[in-house]
Design an enzyme around this catalytic site. Structure first.
Site, PDB file in Angstrom:
ATOM      1  N   ASN A 139      -4.826  -4.877   1.843  1.00  0.00           N
ATOM      2  CA  ASN A 139      -3.983  -4.327   2.668  1.00  0.00           C
ATOM      3  C   ASN A 139      -4.680  -3.726   3.983  1.00  0.00           C
ATOM      4  O   ASN A 139      -4.094  -3.914   5.040  1.00  0.00           O
ATOM      5  CB  ASN A 139      -3.321  -2.916   2.248  1.00  0.00           C
ATOM      6  CG  ASN A 139      -2.569  -2.297   3.017  1.00  0.00           C
ATOM      7  OD1 ASN A 139      -1.477  -2.659   3.691  1.00  0.00           O
ATOM      8  ND2 ASN A 139      -2.902  -1.240   3.539  1.00  0.00           N
ATOM      9  N   ASP A 207      -5.161  -1.672   9.036  1.00  0.00           N
ATOM     10  CA  ASP A 207      -4.272  -2.550   8.223  1.00  0.00           C
ATOM     11  C   ASP A 207      -4.270  -3.991   8.764  1.00  0.00           C
ATOM     12  O   ASP A 207      -4.444  -4.367  10.021  1.00  0.00           O
ATOM     13  CB  ASP A 207      -2.744  -2.042   8.294  1.00  0.00           C
ATOM     14  CG  ASP A 207      -2.569  -0.874   7.174  1.00  0.00           C
ATOM     15  OD1 ASP A 207      -3.286   0.046   7.402  1.00  0.00           O
ATOM     16  OD2 ASP A 207      -1.358  -1.119   6.805  1.00  0.00           O
ATOM     17  N   ASP A 237      -4.276  -3.923  -4.998  1.00  0.00           N
ATOM     18  CA  ASP A 237      -4.251  -2.235  -4.375  1.00  0.00           C
ATOM     19  C   ASP A 237      -3.081  -2.387  -3.290  1.00  0.00           C
ATOM     20  O   ASP A 237      -2.925  -3.202  -2.430  1.00  0.00           O
ATOM     21  CB  ASP A 237      -5.434  -2.143  -3.801  1.00  0.00           C
ATOM     22  CG  ASP A 237      -5.428  -0.379  -3.224  1.00  0.00           C
ATOM     23  OD1 ASP A 237      -5.183   0.354  -4.054  1.00  0.00           O
ATOM     24  OD2 ASP A 237      -5.763  -0.297  -2.171  1.00  0.00           O
ATOM     25  N   GLU A 273      -0.248  -2.854  -7.823  1.00  0.00           N
ATOM     26  CA  GLU A 273       0.181  -1.401  -7.632  1.00  0.00           C
ATOM     27  C   GLU A 273       1.325  -1.484  -6.566  1.00  0.00           C
ATOM     28  O   GLU A 273       1.145  -1.539  -5.328  1.00  0.00           O
ATOM     29  CB  GLU A 273      -1.237  -0.677  -7.028  1.00  0.00           C
ATOM     30  CG  GLU A 273      -0.814   0.903  -7.002  1.00  0.00           C
ATOM     31  CD  GLU A 273      -1.496   1.432  -6.170  1.00  0.00           C
ATOM     32  OE1 GLU A 273      -1.920   2.636  -6.235  1.00  0.00           O
ATOM     33  OE2 GLU A 273      -2.411   0.723  -5.145  1.00  0.00           O
TER      34      GLU A 273
END
Ligand code: CA
Length: 538
Positions: A139, A207, A237, A273
């Site tokens: 991410n 990001d 993640d 996740e």
């Protein structure tokens, strides 16, 4: 995709260990006979995983920071508990202690060791039939990653009025840069320029921009790199934040990533996740990713904690059994062969023993409520001994409590900002010698899971005629076989359950768990279950 390979691998070492344990327990009445049943572990993606924070796990070289050689030295411990998968939290170079901001996706954090250490770990895991997955943080990168620092230097070098171009600096398009202050607290200024970048978590974690095909190609190369090193898959993640709030776009990114990984290794295991409600994380299964963490059952307000500590009708055995079916149905709506990923706590949550006010019976009972669930089950290091840790994140990532002597070999110092942790239950060293410990209960629970392939792989159905406030009665069907689980969740009372042969066939007890050490018995068609016990019938 699942079950393509049905290689059966008999774990003789484990089997022998089990026999030895059983031998040492015969003195208490010979009730442990089920433990000597053969263990047949299927080599697929329905595993029992151990989550390791390397920093706090085991130190091999005396600097009191955990490392990869420390993990290797504890593989016997992990294997003895019955785990056949390991998830390593990030091991790539990073400026933070937790390492969820990566500086270099192709190296090992120097504190943790070398690439040679990693290769040794991968080979040792392979030898033992343990699948090793890495935490892949896509991410965002670290603000110290060269992609980011070069992009920032480029923007700072522009003359007034000059427009940036990805042709001049490809890394410019790897992140979300905008001209002018967007006026939100997730955007940060690039030096003293008019440019701002997005960092949803904080300024040190810019990001990335998944619109960039060049960036996606970089990630494909990184995935190749680790798969070649012998990694068996990835834990992904923060997948919800790829495009914060846009599930459809996140599913598109995950579809690309999953397709790519499976094109290289069809047996790779991917678990994401997506920290959200069941209704939302279930949608992520449309990506083809094998598993998403089951947040419905986890944490201080999840189904397991509610079942054991809350009061009232909605938190009964009945509610637990219903929730098993609810999750199964929700995820299968998006993918028929979805593999649930039950877990109780992870590195972002307080330790579970605290949810139970350190009531040992409840700490034990939580193990089967998690680990006898269908899917690929995860245990955070130290949960098997009821470790302590709550409050700030560092406290949740405390040194693995191998020994009550903080200076003992292998012991780590833990994160520098951690508050001192007082463990309420004995060390791993002590608990391993105690057949009534939390450790032994976890080990028995995983043994049951490994002895009965239907437990991890079975389709769950609730036995409505039996399930009530105290008894959760379920069936699990896999590969044409059905087994039954009876769970007595009464805190105080022994219960009897009739399993008529006419309705369920001739059954016997294949194994059981009982927090107080009492026996689960079956006479004629009546199963007697002590308070807080579980029977597996087949
Ligand atoms: Ca070390």
């Amino acid at each position: 995709m699942r079950q393509k390979r049905s290689k059966f691998r008999k774990i003789f070492v484990l089997f022998l260990a089990v026999l030895m344990t059983a031998g040492s327990l015969t003195a208490c009445g010979g009730q442990s006979g089920w433990r000597s049943r053969e263990v047949t572990v299927i080599d697929d993606n329905y595993r029992t995983w151990y989550e390791i924070f390397v920093y706090s796990f085991c130190d091999s070289d005396g600097d009191r920071v955990g490392d990869l050689q420390g993990v290797i030295s504890k593989l016997d411990y992990i294997e003895d508990l019955g785990f056949n998968g390991i998830w390593l939290m990030p091991i790539m170079p990073s400026p933070s202690y937790h390492k969820y901001d990566v500086k270099d996706y192709r190296e090992i954090e120097p504190e943790y060791g070398t690439m040679a250490d990693f290769e040794e770990l991968a080979a040792e895991c392979d030898k033992r039939g343990i699948k090793l997955i890495l935490d892949l943080v896509l991410n965002h990168t670290s603000s110290e990653h060269p992609w980011f620092t070069e992009a920032c230097e480029y923007l700072e070098s522009l003359d007034a009025g000059e427009e940036p171009s990805a042709e001049e600096c490809p890394y410019y398009e790897y992140y979300h840069f905008v001209k002018g202050n967007p006026g939100s607290n997730t955007w940060y200024q690039v030096g003293s320029t008019d440019y701002y970048y997005e960092g949803v978590f904080w300024s040190g974690m810019p990001d990335v921009n998944f619109e960039s095909q060049a960036l996606r190609k970089e990630f494909e190369d990184i995935v190749d790199f680790w798969l070649e090193k012998g990694v068996g898959g990835f834990r992904l993640d923060a997948v919800k934040e790829f495009y914060s709030g846009a599930t459809g776009k996140n599913v598109e990114v995950l579809t690309w990533l999953n397709d790519y990984v499976k094109s290289v290794n069809p047996d790779a295991y991917m678990v994401g996740e997506a920290w959200d409600s069941l209704g939302t994380y279930a949608q992520y299964y449309a990506s083809g990713i094998d598993s998403f963490f089951d947040f419905e059952f986890a944490g201080p307000t999840g189904v397991v904690t509610k079942t054991l500590t809350f009061t009232g009708e909605s938190n009964s055995a009945q509610a637990y059994a219903k929730a098993l079916c609810r999750v199964q149905n929700a995820i299968r709506e998006y993918r028929e062969d979805a593999i649930d990923a039950p877990f109780f706590v992870n590195h972002d949550m307080a330790r579970a023993a605290g949810y139970m006010q350190y009531d040992e019976r409840k700490v034990k009972m939580a193990a089967p409520l998690n680990l006898l669930m269908s899917g690929s089950a995860f245990v955070y290091y130290g949960e098997e001994i009821g470790m302590t840790g709550s409050g700030k994140d560092e406290n949740k990532r405390a040194p693995m409590y191998w020994s009550s002597d903080a200076q003992a070999e292998g012991m780590t110092q833990g994160p520098l900002d951690m508050e001192p942790q007082e463990n309420q239950f004995p060390s791993a060293e002590k608990q391993r010698k105690d057949k009534d410990s939390i450790y032994s209960f976890y080990k028995d629970t995983i043994l049951l899971r490994n002895q009965n392939p239907e437990i991890a792989r079975g389709t769950v159905a609730r036995l409505e005629e039996i399930t009530d406030q105290d008894i959760a009665a379920i069936s699990k069907t896999y590969d044409g076989k059905t087994i039954y689980l009876l769970i007595n969740l009464s805190e105080t009372e022994e219960k009897q359950v009739t399993m008529s042969a006419q309705q369920y066939g001739e059954l016997e007890i294949a194994g059981y768990l009982s927090v107080d050490g009492g026996k689960v018995t079956m006479k004629n068609e009546v199963v007697t279950l002590p308070s807080y016990s579980v029977a597996v019938l087949r």
